[in-house]
Motif scaffolding. Structure first.
Motif, PDB file in Angstrom:
ATOM      1  N   SER A  61      88.236 108.272  -2.064  1.00 38.68           N
ATOM      2  CA  SER A  61      88.187 106.679  -1.862  1.00 38.68           C
ATOM      3  C   SER A  61      88.291 106.079  -0.410  1.00 38.68           C
ATOM      4  CB  SER A  61      89.019 105.873  -2.757  1.00 38.68           C
ATOM      5  OG  SER A  61      88.418 106.304  -4.313  1.00 38.68           O
ATOM      6  N   THR A  62      88.168 106.984   0.458  1.00 38.14           N
ATOM      7  CA  THR A  62      88.245 106.498   1.941  1.00 38.14           C
ATOM      8  C   THR A  62      87.152 105.673   2.162  1.00 38.14           C
ATOM      9  OG1 THR A  62      89.951 108.282   2.576  1.00 38.14           O
ATOM     10  CG2 THR A  62      88.676 106.988   4.204  1.00 38.14           C
ATOM     11  N   THR A  63      87.242 104.603   2.833  1.00 38.19           N
ATOM     12  CA  THR A  63      85.792 103.886   2.961  1.00 38.19           C
ATOM     13  C   THR A  63      85.533 103.696   4.495  1.00 38.19           C
ATOM     14  OG1 THR A  63      87.061 101.974   2.800  1.00 38.19           O
ATOM     15  CG2 THR A  63      86.185 102.542   1.074  1.00 38.19           C
ATOM     16  N   ASN A  64      84.105 103.320   4.567  1.00 37.77           N
ATOM     17  CA  ASN A  64      83.828 103.287   6.047  1.00 37.77           C
ATOM     18  C   ASN A  64      82.762 102.208   5.828  1.00 37.77           C
ATOM     19  OD1 ASN A  64      83.535 103.650   8.696  1.00 37.77           O
ATOM     20  ND2 ASN A  64      81.428 104.604   8.405  1.00 37.77           N
ATOM     21  N   TYR A  65      82.500 101.212   6.747  1.00 42.12           N
ATOM     22  CA  TYR A  65      81.449 100.151   6.657  1.00 42.12           C
ATOM     23  C   TYR A  65      80.873  99.950   8.282  1.00 42.12           C
ATOM     24  CZ  TYR A  65      83.983  98.851   2.663  1.00 42.12           C
ATOM     25  OH  TYR A  65      84.793  98.662   1.342  1.00 42.12           O
ATOM     26  N   ALA A  66      79.522  99.666   8.077  1.00 45.75           N
ATOM     27  CA  ALA A  66      78.952  99.087   9.303  1.00 45.75           C
ATOM     28  C   ALA A  66      79.585  97.855   9.777  1.00 45.75           C
ATOM     29  CB  ALA A  66      77.471  98.836   9.033  1.00 45.75           C
ATOM     30  N   ASP A  67      79.517  97.933  10.972  1.00 48.28           N
ATOM     31  CA  ASP A  67      80.289  96.530  11.807  1.00 48.28           C
ATOM     32  C   ASP A  67      79.787  95.388  11.273  1.00 48.28           C
ATOM     33  OD1 ASP A  67      80.840  98.196  14.813  1.00 48.28           O
ATOM     34  OD2 ASP A  67      81.884  98.210  13.385  1.00 48.28           O
ATOM     35  N   SER A  68      78.395  95.406  11.070  1.00 46.96           N
ATOM     36  CA  SER A  68      77.820  94.073  10.449  1.00 46.96           C
ATOM     37  C   SER A  68      78.073  93.550   9.160  1.00 46.96           C
ATOM     38  CB  SER A  68      76.322  94.154  10.593  1.00 46.96           C
ATOM     39  OG  SER A  68      75.740  95.259   9.736  1.00 46.96           O
ATOM     40  N   VAL A  69      78.780  94.452   8.386  1.00 50.03           N
ATOM     41  CA  VAL A  69      79.073  94.050   6.947  1.00 50.03           C
ATOM     42  C   VAL A  69      80.843  93.885   6.785  1.00 50.03           C
ATOM     43  CG1 VAL A  69      76.852  94.701   6.046  1.00 50.03           C
ATOM     44  CG2 VAL A  69      78.923  96.130   5.914  1.00 50.03           C
ATOM     45  N   LYS A  70      81.385  94.445   7.915  1.00 48.60           N
ATOM     46  CA  LYS A  70      82.829  94.491   7.653  1.00 48.60           C
ATOM     47  C   LYS A  70      83.445  93.068   7.271  1.00 48.60           C
ATOM     48  CE  LYS A  70      83.998  98.491  10.460  1.00 48.60           C
ATOM     49  NZ  LYS A  70      84.654  98.961  11.625  1.00 48.60           N
ATOM     50  N   GLY A  71      84.256  92.973   6.387  1.00 51.39           N
ATOM     51  CA  GLY A  71      85.009  91.794   5.901  1.00 51.39           C
ATOM     52  C   GLY A  71      84.112  91.046   4.884  1.00 51.39           C
ATOM     53  N   ARG A  72      82.820  91.322   4.645  1.00 52.56           N
ATOM     54  CA  ARG A  72      82.001  90.615   3.899  1.00 52.56           C
ATOM     55  C   ARG A  72      81.578  91.535   2.478  1.00 52.56           C
ATOM     56  NH1 ARG A  72      77.262  89.256   5.425  1.00 52.56           N
ATOM     57  NH2 ARG A  72      76.830  90.725   6.827  1.00 52.56           N
ATOM     58  N   PHE A  73      81.308  93.013   2.678  1.00 54.94           N
ATOM     59  CA  PHE A  73      81.021  93.826   1.707  1.00 54.94           C
ATOM     60  C   PHE A  73      82.253  94.871   1.300  1.00 54.94           C
ATOM     61  CE2 PHE A  73      76.051  94.165   2.854  1.00 54.94           C
ATOM     62  CZ  PHE A  73      75.968  92.580   2.835  1.00 54.94           C
ATOM     63  N   THR A  74      82.194  95.106   0.058  1.00 60.88           N
ATOM     64  CA  THR A  74      83.099  96.238  -0.415  1.00 60.88           C
ATOM     65  C   THR A  74      82.463  97.265  -1.227  1.00 60.88           C
ATOM     66  OG1 THR A  74      85.065  94.391  -0.234  1.00 60.88           O
ATOM     67  CG2 THR A  74      85.321  96.337  -1.581  1.00 60.88           C
ATOM     68  N   ILE A  75      82.800  98.143  -0.902  1.00 56.27           N
ATOM     69  CA  ILE A  75      82.339  99.607  -1.546  1.00 56.27           C
ATOM     70  C   ILE A  75      83.529 100.010  -2.628  1.00 56.27           C
ATOM     71  CG2 ILE A  75      82.977 101.308   0.160  1.00 56.27           C
ATOM     72  CD1 ILE A  75      80.351 102.871  -0.815  1.00 56.27           C
TER      73      ILE A  75
ATOM     74  N   THR B 171      80.196 105.715 -11.130  1.00 58.22           N
ATOM     75  CA  THR B 171      79.282 104.747 -10.868  1.00 58.22           C
ATOM     76  C   THR B 171      80.187 104.265  -9.330  1.00 58.22           C
ATOM     77  OG1 THR B 171      78.782 103.876 -13.038  1.00 58.22           O
ATOM     78  CG2 THR B 171      78.781 102.084 -11.160  1.00 58.22           C
ATOM     79  N   VAL B 172      79.168 103.835  -8.601  1.00 61.08           N
ATOM     80  CA  VAL B 172      79.673 103.229  -7.044  1.00 61.08           C
ATOM     81  C   VAL B 172      79.157 101.753  -7.141  1.00 61.08           C
ATOM     82  CG1 VAL B 172      77.557 104.183  -5.798  1.00 61.08           C
ATOM     83  CG2 VAL B 172      79.956 103.554  -4.636  1.00 61.08           C
ATOM     84  N   LEU B 173      80.044 100.809  -6.645  1.00 62.35           N
ATOM     85  CA  LEU B 173      79.606  99.474  -6.508  1.00 62.35           C
ATOM     86  C   LEU B 173      79.533  98.939  -5.011  1.00 62.35           C
ATOM     87  CD1 LEU B 173      82.087  98.206  -9.674  1.00 62.35           C
ATOM     88  CD2 LEU B 173      79.503  98.722  -9.651  1.00 62.35           C
ATOM     89  N   LEU B 174      78.632  98.130  -4.940  1.00 65.05           N
ATOM     90  CA  LEU B 174      78.835  97.386  -3.630  1.00 65.05           C
ATOM     91  C   LEU B 174      78.981  95.968  -3.868  1.00 65.05           C
ATOM     92  CD1 LEU B 174      78.730  97.798  -0.379  1.00 65.05           C
ATOM     93  CD2 LEU B 174      76.350  97.280  -0.793  1.00 65.05           C
ATOM     94  N   GLN B 175      80.050  95.307  -3.540  1.00 62.60           N
ATOM     95  CA  GLN B 175      80.072  93.610  -3.702  1.00 62.60           C
ATOM     96  C   GLN B 175      79.586  93.293  -2.159  1.00 62.60           C
ATOM     97  OE1 GLN B 175      81.373  91.800  -6.317  1.00 62.60           O
ATOM     98  NE2 GLN B 175      80.624  90.071  -5.054  1.00 62.60           N
ATOM     99  N   LEU B 176      78.804  92.180  -2.384  1.00 67.96           N
ATOM    100  CA  LEU B 176      78.198  91.629  -1.256  1.00 67.96           C
ATOM    101  C   LEU B 176      78.657  90.182  -1.211  1.00 67.96           C
ATOM    102  CD1 LEU B 176      76.077  94.035  -2.152  1.00 67.96           C
ATOM    103  CD2 LEU B 176      74.380  92.795  -0.648  1.00 67.96           C
ATOM    104  N   ASN B 177      79.447  89.753  -0.441  1.00 66.56           N
ATOM    105  CA  ASN B 177      79.700  88.489  -0.116  1.00 66.56           C
ATOM    106  C   ASN B 177      79.350  87.862   1.047  1.00 66.56           C
ATOM    107  OD1 ASN B 177      81.374  88.674  -3.039  1.00 66.56           O
ATOM    108  ND2 ASN B 177      83.072  89.002  -1.776  1.00 66.56           N
ATOM    109  N   SER B 178      79.297  86.467   1.081  1.00 65.50           N
ATOM    110  CA  SER B 178      78.870  85.770   2.320  1.00 65.50           C
ATOM    111  C   SER B 178      77.753  86.173   2.903  1.00 65.50           C
ATOM    112  CB  SER B 178      80.061  85.892   3.261  1.00 65.50           C
ATOM    113  OG  SER B 178      81.293  85.203   2.840  1.00 65.50           O
TER     114      SER B 178
END
Length: 116
Positions: A55-69, A77-84
């Motif tokens: 459960s270590t995560t990594n994000y693209a800079d463009s989605v950091k702070g907005r998306f959560t995996i 199941t793997v989820l991706l929460q997309l906000n803003s």
């Protein structure tokens, strides 16, 4: 046979939210690294977010702070929460599984469209 089935895409206004889900079967999910990629028209497929078996995560800079995996090993199941969401987030989103260094698998993709 490995199957990855995405769901949850759709049309949303800028600033809105969506939650993508990827249900995996045919693999040992709890020890599989998972990720989400996206591909916009005319662009290359790019990494959005990834999560290791620990459960270590990594994000693209463009989605950091907005998306959560996140992952639910009990439900495979793997989820991706997309906000803003922004119009530039419009793309086909693909689930990706890496069960070993010798193999990886892709889902069929789910369309996310963000209107301005």
């Amino acid at each position: 046979q490995v199957q990855l089935v995405e769901s949850g895409g759709g049309l949303v206004q800028a600033g809105g939210s969506l939650r993508l889900s990827c249900a995996a079967s045919g693999l040992s999910f709890s020890i599989t690294a998972m990720g989400w990629y996206r591909q916009a028209p005319g662009k290359q497929r790019e990494l959005v977010a990834e999560i290791t078996s620990r459960s270590t995560t990594n994000y693209a800079d463009s989605v950091k702070g907005r998306f959560t995996i996140s992952r639910d090993n009990a439900k495979s199941t793997v989820l991706l929460q997309l906000n803003s969401l922004k119009p530039e987030d419009t793309a086909v989103y693909y689930c990706h599984a890496v069960p070993s260094r010798w193999a990886d698998y892709w889902g069929q993709g789910t369309q996310v469209t963000v209107s301005s």
